[in-house]
Design a protein around this motif. Structure first.
Motif, PDB file in Angstrom:
ATOM      1  N   LEU A  52       0.808  -1.220   0.000  1.00 28.29           N
ATOM      2  CA  LEU A  52       0.000   0.000   0.000  1.00 28.29           C
ATOM      3  C   LEU A  52       0.841   1.270   0.000  1.00 28.29           C
ATOM      4  N   HIS A  53       2.043   1.225   0.588  1.00 29.46           N
ATOM      5  CA  HIS A  53       2.909   2.404   0.679  1.00 29.46           C
ATOM      6  C   HIS A  53       4.326   2.072   0.201  1.00 29.46           C
ATOM      7  N   PRO A  54       4.500   1.793  -1.089  1.00 33.44           N
ATOM      8  CA  PRO A  54       5.837   1.404  -1.562  1.00 33.44           C
ATOM      9  C   PRO A  54       6.864   2.526  -1.457  1.00 33.44           C
ATOM     10  N   GLU A  55       6.424   3.780  -1.408  1.00 33.46           N
ATOM     11  CA  GLU A  55       7.365   4.900  -1.317  1.00 33.46           C
ATOM     12  C   GLU A  55       8.107   4.924   0.017  1.00 33.46           C
ATOM     13  N   LEU A  56       7.564   4.287   1.039  1.00 32.08           N
ATOM     14  CA  LEU A  56       8.239   4.218   2.335  1.00 32.08           C
ATOM     15  C   LEU A  56       9.354   3.186   2.349  1.00 32.08           C
ATOM     16  N   TYR A  57       9.363   2.320   1.361  1.00 33.80           N
ATOM     17  CA  TYR A  57      10.311   1.213   1.348  1.00 33.80           C
ATOM     18  C   TYR A  57      11.275   1.270   0.171  1.00 33.80           C
ATOM     19  N   ALA A  60      19.305   6.233  -4.136  1.00 35.08           N
ATOM     20  CA  ALA A  60      20.684   6.519  -3.745  1.00 35.08           C
ATOM     21  C   ALA A  60      21.526   6.736  -4.994  1.00 35.08           C
ATOM     22  N   PRO A  61      22.390   7.741  -4.975  1.00 35.35           N
ATOM     23  CA  PRO A  61      23.302   7.918  -6.102  1.00 35.35           C
ATOM     24  C   PRO A  61      24.219   6.701  -6.246  1.00 35.35           C
ATOM     25  N   ALA A  62      24.730   6.496  -7.437  1.00 35.13           N
ATOM     26  CA  ALA A  62      25.534   5.307  -7.712  1.00 35.13           C
ATOM     27  C   ALA A  62      26.821   5.278  -6.885  1.00 35.13           C
ATOM     28  N   ASP A  63      27.404   6.437  -6.612  1.00 31.84           N
ATOM     29  CA  ASP A  63      28.674   6.465  -5.879  1.00 31.84           C
ATOM     30  C   ASP A  63      28.499   6.572  -4.366  1.00 31.84           C
ATOM     31  N   ALA A  64      27.267   6.605  -3.882  1.00 30.09           N
ATOM     32  CA  ALA A  64      27.018   6.753  -2.437  1.00 30.09           C
ATOM     33  C   ALA A  64      27.223   5.429  -1.722  1.00 30.09           C
ATOM     34  N   SER A 117      19.052  -3.458   5.428  1.00 29.57           N
ATOM     35  CA  SER A 117      18.758  -4.241   4.241  1.00 29.57           C
ATOM     36  C   SER A 117      20.033  -4.453   3.438  1.00 29.57           C
ATOM     37  N   ALA A 118      20.127  -5.578   2.784  1.00 33.28           N
ATOM     38  CA  ALA A 118      21.283  -5.858   1.928  1.00 33.28           C
ATOM     39  C   ALA A 118      21.183  -5.115   0.605  1.00 33.28           C
ATOM     40  N   ARG A 119      19.991  -4.700   0.251  1.00 33.31           N
ATOM     41  CA  ARG A 119      19.783  -3.984  -1.013  1.00 33.31           C
ATOM     42  C   ARG A 119      20.014  -2.497  -0.808  1.00 33.31           C
ATOM     43  N   SER A 120      20.638  -1.867  -1.796  1.00 34.15           N
ATOM     44  CA  SER A 120      20.965  -0.444  -1.669  1.00 34.15           C
ATOM     45  C   SER A 120      19.756   0.459  -1.909  1.00 34.15           C
ATOM     46  N   ASP A 121      18.691  -0.067  -2.513  1.00 34.99           N
ATOM     47  CA  ASP A 121      17.516   0.765  -2.773  1.00 34.99           C
ATOM     48  C   ASP A 121      16.441   0.636  -1.695  1.00 34.99           C
ATOM     49  N   GLU A 122      16.743  -0.066  -0.610  1.00 35.43           N
ATOM     50  CA  GLU A 122      15.794  -0.191   0.493  1.00 35.43           C
ATOM     51  C   GLU A 122      16.313   0.543   1.724  1.00 35.43           C
ATOM     52  N   PRO A 123      15.433   1.224   2.440  1.00 35.39           N
ATOM     53  CA  PRO A 123      15.868   1.926   3.654  1.00 35.39           C
ATOM     54  C   PRO A 123      16.053   0.955   4.810  1.00 35.39           C
ATOM     55  N   CYS A 124      16.693   1.426   5.855  1.00 30.11           N
ATOM     56  CA  CYS A 124      16.748   0.627   7.074  1.00 30.11           C
ATOM     57  C   CYS A 124      15.585   1.075   7.962  1.00 30.11           C
ATOM     58  N   MET A 125      15.150   0.181   8.828  1.00 31.64           N
ATOM     59  CA  MET A 125      14.020   0.460   9.700  1.00 31.64           C
ATOM     60  C   MET A 125      14.536   0.601  11.130  1.00 31.64           C
ATOM     61  N   ALA A 126      14.197   1.710  11.758  1.00 36.78           N
ATOM     62  CA  ALA A 126      14.624   1.989  13.126  1.00 36.78           C
ATOM     63  C   ALA A 126      13.419   1.825  14.054  1.00 36.78           C
ATOM     64  N   LYS A 171       5.595   0.602  15.951  1.00 41.63           N
ATOM     65  CA  LYS A 171       5.859   1.544  14.866  1.00 41.63           C
ATOM     66  C   LYS A 171       7.357   1.649  14.625  1.00 41.63           C
ATOM     67  N   GLN A 172       7.731   1.801  13.339  1.00 42.73           N
ATOM     68  CA  GLN A 172       9.127   1.922  12.965  1.00 42.73           C
ATOM     69  C   GLN A 172       9.322   3.158  12.105  1.00 42.73           C
ATOM     70  N   LEU A 173      10.552   3.615  12.062  1.00 40.25           N
ATOM     71  CA  LEU A 173      10.916   4.774  11.264  1.00 40.25           C
ATOM     72  C   LEU A 173      11.739   4.292  10.079  1.00 40.25           C
ATOM     73  N   SER A 174      11.351   4.709   8.890  1.00 42.49           N
ATOM     74  CA  SER A 174      12.071   4.364   7.672  1.00 42.49           C
ATOM     75  C   SER A 174      13.195   5.384   7.475  1.00 42.49           C
ATOM     76  N   VAL A 175      14.457   4.894   7.408  1.00 39.78           N
ATOM     77  CA  VAL A 175      15.620   5.778   7.363  1.00 39.78           C
ATOM     78  C   VAL A 175      16.469   5.455   6.131  1.00 39.78           C
ATOM     79  N   ASP A 176      16.842   6.505   5.405  1.00 39.79           N
ATOM     80  CA  ASP A 176      17.730   6.338   4.260  1.00 39.79           C
ATOM     81  C   ASP A 176      19.158   6.178   4.778  1.00 39.79           C
ATOM     82  N   PRO A 177      19.786   5.014   4.540  1.00 36.91           N
ATOM     83  CA  PRO A 177      21.125   4.802   5.092  1.00 36.91           C
ATOM     84  C   PRO A 177      22.191   5.567   4.328  1.00 36.91           C
TER      85      PRO A 177
END
Length: 104
Positions: free
Chosen positions: A40-45, A49-53, A81-90, A98-104
């Motif tokens: 339902l909320h794919p934008e949260l997940y 990330a830039p390629a060199d980040a 997450s092992a994937r670079s396009d997924e955020p980590c959950m705090a 409840k968890q916070l979606s964080v861009d690593p």
């Protein structure tokens, strides 16, 4: 006598069947809550990330999260997450599930 018990069985099983169906469906929603939320909320997940980040180390990430949330929240866990396009959950102690979606 057999017909009476058959009628009683029929009329008792219909409402109980509806109750059991509702209980099973609500249980399925609870079991698959994470998958439903992701659908339902794919934008949260997803993160862009830039390629060199490079992602931050967990200790650096915990320090940054601690500096940006109120002092009343205490970080309990980071789900990386092992994937670079997924955020980590705090997760925080005071927020329950409840968890916070964080861009690593």
């Amino acid at each position: 006598m057999k017909k009476i018990f058959a009628k009683i069985h029929l009329w008792l099983s219909l409402p109980l069947g509806i109750v059991l169906t509702i209980v099973c469906l609500s249980g399925a929603v609870l079991v698959f809550e994470g998958e439903i939320t992701r659908a339902l909320h794919p934008e949260l997940y997803r993160v862009a990330a830039p390629a060199d980040a490079r992602p931050l180390r967990p200790s650096q990430l915990a320090d940054r999260i601690g500096g940006q949330v109120p002092d009343s929240l205490h970080l309990v866990s980071l789900q990386l997450s092992a994937r670079s396009d997924e955020p980590c959950m705090a997760a925080f102690r005071e927020t329950g599930r409840k968890q916070l979606s964080v861009d690593p």
